[in-house]
Every structure is written in structure tokens, then in C-alpha cells.
Scaffold this motif. Structure first.
Motif, mmCIF file in Angstrom:
data_model
loop_
_atom_site.group_PDB
_atom_site.id
_atom_site.type_symbol
_atom_site.label_atom_id
_atom_site.label_comp_id
_atom_site.label_asym_id
_atom_site.label_seq_id
_atom_site.Cartn_x
_atom_site.Cartn_y
_atom_site.Cartn_z
ATOM 1 N N ASP B 164 -50.563 15.662 20.453
ATOM 2 C CA ASP B 164 -50.337 16.516 19.280
ATOM 3 C C ASP B 164 -50.565 17.994 19.580
ATOM 4 O O ASP B 164 -50.121 18.845 18.807
ATOM 5 N N ARG B 167 -47.757 20.981 22.619
ATOM 6 C CA ARG B 167 -46.843 22.087 22.300
ATOM 7 C C ARG B 167 -47.597 23.391 22.109
ATOM 8 O O ARG B 167 -47.227 24.432 22.648
ATOM 9 N N LEU B 209 -49.668 27.921 15.189
ATOM 10 C CA LEU B 209 -50.526 27.483 14.083
ATOM 11 C C LEU B 209 -49.806 26.479 13.189
ATOM 12 O O LEU B 209 -50.420 25.529 12.695
ATOM 13 N N ASP B 210 -48.500 26.681 13.001
ATOM 14 C CA ASP B 210 -47.764 25.756 12.146
ATOM 15 C C ASP B 210 -47.645 24.378 12.789
ATOM 16 O O ASP B 210 -47.496 23.369 12.098
ATOM 17 N N MET B 211 -47.694 24.352 14.123
ATOM 18 C CA MET B 211 -47.619 23.063 14.831
ATOM 19 C C MET B 211 -49.010 22.464 15.048
ATOM 20 O O MET B 211 -49.125 21.338 15.531
ATOM 21 N N HIS B 212 -50.041 23.227 14.739
ATOM 22 C CA HIS B 212 -51.409 22.762 15.009
ATOM 23 C C HIS B 212 -51.734 21.548 14.133
ATOM 24 O O HIS B 212 -51.585 21.600 12.909
ATOM 25 N N PRO B 213 -52.185 20.460 14.734
ATOM 26 C CA PRO B 213 -52.392 19.234 13.947
ATOM 27 C C PRO B 213 -53.505 19.348 12.908
ATOM 28 O O PRO B 213 -53.527 18.560 11.963
ATOM 29 N N LEU B 214 -54.415 20.299 13.049
ATOM 30 C CA LEU B 214 -55.518 20.380 12.102
ATOM 31 C C LEU B 214 -55.462 21.608 11.200
ATOM 32 O O LEU B 214 -56.339 21.782 10.351
ATOM 33 N N ASP B 215 -54.487 22.447 11.396
ATOM 34 C CA ASP B 215 -54.411 23.645 10.562
ATOM 35 C C ASP B 215 -54.150 23.256 9.109
ATOM 36 O O ASP B 215 -53.192 22.534 8.818
ATOM 37 N N ALA B 216 -54.999 23.727 8.226
ATOM 38 C CA ALA B 216 -54.895 23.329 6.811
ATOM 39 C C ALA B 216 -54.344 24.464 5.957
ATOM 40 O O ALA B 216 -54.681 24.575 4.773
ATOM 41 N N LYS B 262 -37.578 28.780 13.447
ATOM 42 C CA LYS B 262 -36.382 28.988 12.616
ATOM 43 C C LYS B 262 -35.958 27.672 11.971
ATOM 44 O O LYS B 262 -35.567 27.637 10.801
ATOM 45 N N ARG B 264 -37.855 25.190 11.227
ATOM 46 C CA ARG B 264 -38.823 24.868 10.172
ATOM 47 C C ARG B 264 -38.541 25.685 8.911
ATOM 48 O O ARG B 264 -38.685 25.191 7.794
ATOM 49 N N GLY B 284 -43.482 15.302 6.654
ATOM 50 C CA GLY B 284 -43.630 16.624 7.241
ATOM 51 C C GLY B 284 -45.019 16.902 7.773
ATOM 52 O O GLY B 284 -45.272 17.942 8.373
ATOM 53 N N GLU B 285 -45.947 15.979 7.579
ATOM 54 C CA GLU B 285 -47.302 16.199 8.104
ATOM 55 C C GLU B 285 -47.558 15.296 9.290
ATOM 56 O O GLU B 285 -46.978 14.248 9.399
#
Lengths: 273, 285
Positions: B164, B167, B209-216, B262, B264, B284-285
Motif C-alpha cells: 500500500d 507508490r 498524500l492522496d495515495m497514503h493508506p492512512l491519510d484521513a 489528474k 483522480r 474508493g478507499e
């Protein structure tokens, strides 16, 4: 994209007042112009050829081969193709070349493709002509407004390109007949069609939108192992997207030209078996 | 353009290791030769390219030669550098018109006859000689909202699958040399776009950050896809890949960060099928 073509005013860009005072628009010493020039020449050659063939409305079928420019054939004025992709959706009122009905989809797919965008922005629009070579435009708004904001519809053309590739696959299967429609035969045309369809599929599946839809939009690959695997494969193909874009562009033109040669009687299809 | 001749007839015999920042002073070897350099000298009020002849030895890089120039002919030459190993991102400059790290550009890639031109980064305000004011990048860095910790998970308890974060880790290789920012024509050729466009380095940060698995961020009401477009100028990027071409860490900025970002943005704004799917299946999550 740029809305003007005058040289940039002295107050902006690399000649701006705060930048290092260097007069030339670039200091590159390599042949930076070669790649955009070659790209523009290649694309221009294809545009000229495909425009001629799309409007020709002739010599696009030589049993058992149908030109990929004319498949599927959606009007009544199409040449009859036995078991071929004749679907008269547009009936008899369509009097122009039937190629124009279908080419809009592959054309749109390639026109909005992320690789081709780079190619023509550089090659035709000089925005920029090459890295660290100042562009000749006074203003630039990129893909933030009409018409270039429409580049965002690329994925819709991807959705359309998949069935088109499926129909070309069907045509390739039909190419394993002889001129009397007997199955189990192969000629040079069958081979050309086979290579073409492999390249078409490779180009289509290596598309950035395809890669995203398959799995790129996920945040947790670990929860979607199958999509992750597919995304990984698409990513490997995607690494060769430029090469596949050119190879498939050339192969589709070669396939069409081969059919033209057969249909116009300039050449006979060598049969392998 | 200047053809100034500040050349010291005694150039090429630099021998003071201490004076050159360590390790660049040399004793002449059999393969040493004298290279022709043109280096931009000046400040915000003006400047010009000046010609120098400097000794070059086997295995040296452009930064070594600039240091020798400093030690032997132009003691007041301003140059920013630090690690000499391609990891600090300090010695960014333009060499023969191409944005590069001076410490990672071997002299062996040039012929002995050619004149090597070294200028400061041309997208940023010049301070003096080869040093530019890169504060634009720090301003843009501050505009990107940082990682939003997941609620209910203590700092030491973050657990992520390697698959995860692969990337995002590619983007973490960035050394912030700002060569991608320098070469991007959106700001390089259009100063007026600097207010609206974050540049490839910071759009890559948004993607990371948008691909980060834990970013809330999304849970806290921050839609990074939306801000990428509305606040960081994602639409200005016309994906001509110069950022990828110049990256010394070989990060595929365009293919792996900007284009996915882009896509996304397209998901949330231009694709009703994805929008509908998200509404129905909360994907999407």
C-alpha cells in the motif's frame, strides 16, 4: 494552453526582471529540436494518410480482409462483407464515407491520450518545444479552460476504444479465411492483422486511464489483490505507452494500406496455407 | 551575451584542497586538460556569461571544476552546494542549458573541445552568480496541507502493508533539488502562473498524500483531489514530462504522480459513472 503566439514580453519568463540576465531563450547545445520535429513529421504523415483513406470511401475491402479504418461499417453504403462487421445503424441517409462514423472514436482516444498530448503539445504547439527551451507564447492556461479542459474526457474514449478493439479482433479472426470464405487459411494479410490487433490491444490496455480504472484509484491494494495484480500488469505496459502508441499507429496504417493494395488489384495476398 | 575574459593565465593549477571545499585541488595528472567554461556572473541588477579556462582531471564532475574556479580565478563566485553526492539537492544549476545537479554531472560526458556553459536556475530570481532564491518552493510547500492522522490510532500504532505504500515511497525519494520546478514551462516561461500553480514537486506531494493508506484528510473534510485542481493548479500541467526528464532520482513524476492525480480529479468531477459507483458502493478507499 497558450492563447497568444507573440514572443513573451520582457517582463515574464526566463527574461523576466528578477531572473538571471541571459538573453538567449535557451542555452542547450544538443539537438533538442530533433525529437519534436520528428514527432510532428510522423504525426503529420499519419494525418495526411488517414485523411485520404478515410474520405476515399473505396478499396477498403478485399475478402477476407476489411480495413481497420472502415470497421465496423455502420452505414448502408458499405461494401458487403460476408460475416463481416456490417451493421447498418445509420441506414441509407448517410452518404459520406462510412469510415467517418467510426474513426471518431479511435481518433478521440488518441487525441486525448496522455502520450499524444505530450507529443503534439511539443511538436505542433511548442508548449514547450523541448525542456528548458522557452516557448513562444505570451500566455498559458494549460488544461484549465475550454477547449483543452475537454482532455479530461479521455477515459470515455477509452471506454469506446475497448469495443472497437474487440471488433478489430473479430476482423482478425475473420482474416483466417481465404478469399472464398473457407476457414483455416492464413495469408500475409492474416499475419499483418494479427500483429496489428496485438499492438492495438497493448496500446489500449497500457492507457493511463485504463491503469487508473483497473486499480490506480485504490488506496489499499492489499484489500484488492486481483485488481492490484492487474494494475501492476497495466503499469508495466504503461511504461511502454509511447512505443506502443507509435507501433500501433504504424500497424493500423500498414493494415489499411495492405487492404488498399489488395482491393485496388496492385498486389495479391501471398497465402501460407 | 558576454564574451568577457576573466581568464587567469595561471588557471588550471589549483592545488589548495582546503580552499576548494575539500578534495577538488589536485596535482596535475597525465590525463588532465584545460576545459573551456562560460559561467554566469552577476546579480539581480544584471550580469553576463564570463569565459574561463579551468583544469579538469579524471573522474571529476562539474561542481569540482566550479570549486577549482573559485579557488584559483574567481574567489567571490557564489555557488550553493553541500553533499557532493546527489542527495542534498543544493547544487542545482543549468549546464549547457539543461537543469542538472552539478555534483552529478561528470565532465566525461563532454568533449574536451566544447565550451561548457553553467548558469543559475532560470525559473527563479537570481541572488548572485549561480545562487537563486528558491523560496517560491517553500511557499508552495506550506500551501499543501500535511498528513492528517487517522482518528483513534496512536502515533506509534500506524500499521501499513508494504504494497500500500510502495507508490508513495517512490515520491519520498525526492531530494528537493527543484530541477522539476525549474524546468516546468508553466512557471519558467510564465511568471504570472506562479501564484496559481504549485509545480510538479508539490503536486507530487498532493498525490503522495492522496495515495497514503492512512491519510484521513477526506474524513476531516479535506478533498485533496479538489484542492489539487482548485488550489494547486493541476490543470495547468500539460504533461509534457520535462519534470520526469530532469529528475536526478529518476522519479516518474508525470506517469506515477501527476497523471494519476489528474485521473483522480476526473473521478470526482468528470466521471458520473465513478461518482454513482462511489455513492452506491462507497468505494474508493
Amino acid at each position: 494552453m497558450a492563447t497568444g503566439t507573440q514572443p513573451p514580453p520582457a517582463s515574464t519568463g526566463v527574461r523576466g526582471p528578477s531572473r538571471a540576465a541571459i538573453a538567449p531563450r535557451h542555452l542547450r547545445t544538443d539537438r533538442w529540436w530533433l525529437a519534436p520535429a520528428a514527432t510532428a513529421a510522423g504525426l503529420l504523415a499519419f494525418i495526411v494518410y488517414s485523411t485520404w483513406r478515410a474520405f476515399a470511401n473505396d478499396d477498403y475491402y478485399a475478402a477476407p480482409y476489411v480495413s481497420p479504418f472502415y470497421s465496423p461499417c455502420l452505414a448502408e453504403n458499405c461494401a458487403p462483407m460476408r460475416s463481416g462487421p456490417n451493421w447498418e445503424i445509420f441506414g441509407s441517409w448517410w452518404g459520406l464515407s462510412p469510415a467517418l462514423l467510426i474513426l471518431i472514436f479511435p481518433l478521440g482516444f488518441r487525441l486525448t491520450c496522455y502520450y499524444y498530448r505530450k507529443a503534439y503539445y511539443r511538436g505542433f504547439w511548442a508548449s514547450p518545444p523541448a525542456c528548458a527551451v522557452a516557448e513562444p507564447h505570451a500566455k498559458y492556461s494549460g488544461e484549465t479552460r475550454f477547449p483543452l479542459i475537454l482532455q479530461n474526457i479521455h477515459r470515455y474514449f477509452f471506454y469506446a476504444a475497448v469495443p472497437v478493439a474487440g471488433i478489430l479482433t473479430y476482423d482478425t479472426v475473420l482474416a483466417f479465411r481465404d478469399e472464398h470464405y473457407a476457414w483455416g487459411h492464413m495469408g500475409l494479410g492474416s499475419l499483418i492483422f494479427l500483429v496489428n490487433i496485438v499492438l492495438i490491444w497493448a496500446y489500449t490496455l497500457s492507457c493511463h486511464s485504463c491503469r487508473h480504472i483497473i486499480g490506480g484509484r485504490l488506496r489499499h491494494f492489499s484489500k484488492h489483490p486481483v485488481r492490484y495484480r492487474l494494475w501492476d500488469w497495466a503499469g508495466r505496459l504503461n511504461g511502454r505507452h509511447m512505443q506502443l502508441a507509435w507501433a500501433s499507429l504504424i500497424s493500423v496504417a500498414v493494415s489499411d494500406f495492405y487492404v488498399y493494395l489488395l482491393a485496388s488489384g496492385a498486389f495479391d495476398d501471398p497465402r501460407f496455407f | 551575451m558576454s564574451t568577457g575574459t576573466d581568464t587567469d593565465p595561471g588557471a588550471g593549477t589549483g592545488t589548495s584542497s582546503a580552499a576548494t571545499g575539500g578534495g577538488t585541488g589536485t596535482s596535475a595528472s597525465a590525463s588532465a586538460y584545460e576545459a573551456k567554461f562560460r559561467v554566469w556572473r552577476g546579480d539581480a541588477d544584471g550580469g553576463e556569461l564570463k569565459d574561463f579556462a579551468v583544469e579538469v582531471n579524471d573522474g571529476e564532475v562539474v561542481l569540482d571544476i566550479i570549486h577549482r574556479l573559485q579557488a584559483t580565478q574567481a574567489a567571490d563566485l557564489a555557488v550553493r552546494w553541500n553533499c557532493k553526492a546527489g542527495k542534498c539537492g543544493s547544487c542545482s544549476a543549468e549546464i549547457n542549458g539543461r537543469p542538472r545537479l552539478m555534483c552529478m554531472t561528470r565532465m566525461s560526458v563532454f568533449s574536451r573541445e566544447e565550451t561548457i556553459t553553467v548558469t543559475p536556475l532560470r525559473a527563479f530570481p537570481v541572488i548572485r552568480d549561480l545562487v537563486t532564491d528558491v523560496s517560491f518552493n517553500y511557499t508552495k510547500a506550506r500551501e499543501v496541507p500535511s498528513f492528517v492522522p487517522p482518528p483513534g490510532v496512536a502515533a506509534g500504532e500506524y500499521r501499513m502493508q508494504q504494497v500500500d505504500v510502495d507508490r508513495s515511497q517512490e515520491f519520498r525519494k525526492c531530494i528537493e533539488c527543484f530541477l522539476c520546478q525549474d524546468t516546468c514551462h508553466v512557471v519558467r516561461d510564465h511568471e504570472e502562473n506562479k501564484a496559481a500553480f504549485a509545480g510538479p514537486r508539490f503536486l507530487m506531494r498532493v498525490a503522495e498524500l492522496d495515495m497514503h493508506p492512512l491519510d484521513a484528510a477526506a474524513e476531516s473534510g479535506l478533498d485533496r483531489k479538489k484542492t489539487a485542481q482548485d488550489e494547486h493548479g493541476l490543470g495547468y500541467c500539460n504533461i509534457t514530462k520535462c519534470c520526469t526528464e530532469v529528475c536526478p532520482e529518476h522519479i516518474k513524476i508525470t506517469d506515477n504522480a501527476l497523471i494519476p492525480l489528474k485521473e483522480r480529479a476526473v473521478d470526482r468531477k468528470y466521471d458520473p459513472l465513478v461518482w454513482l459507483g462511489n455513492k452506491i458502493r462507497r468505494r474508493g478507499e
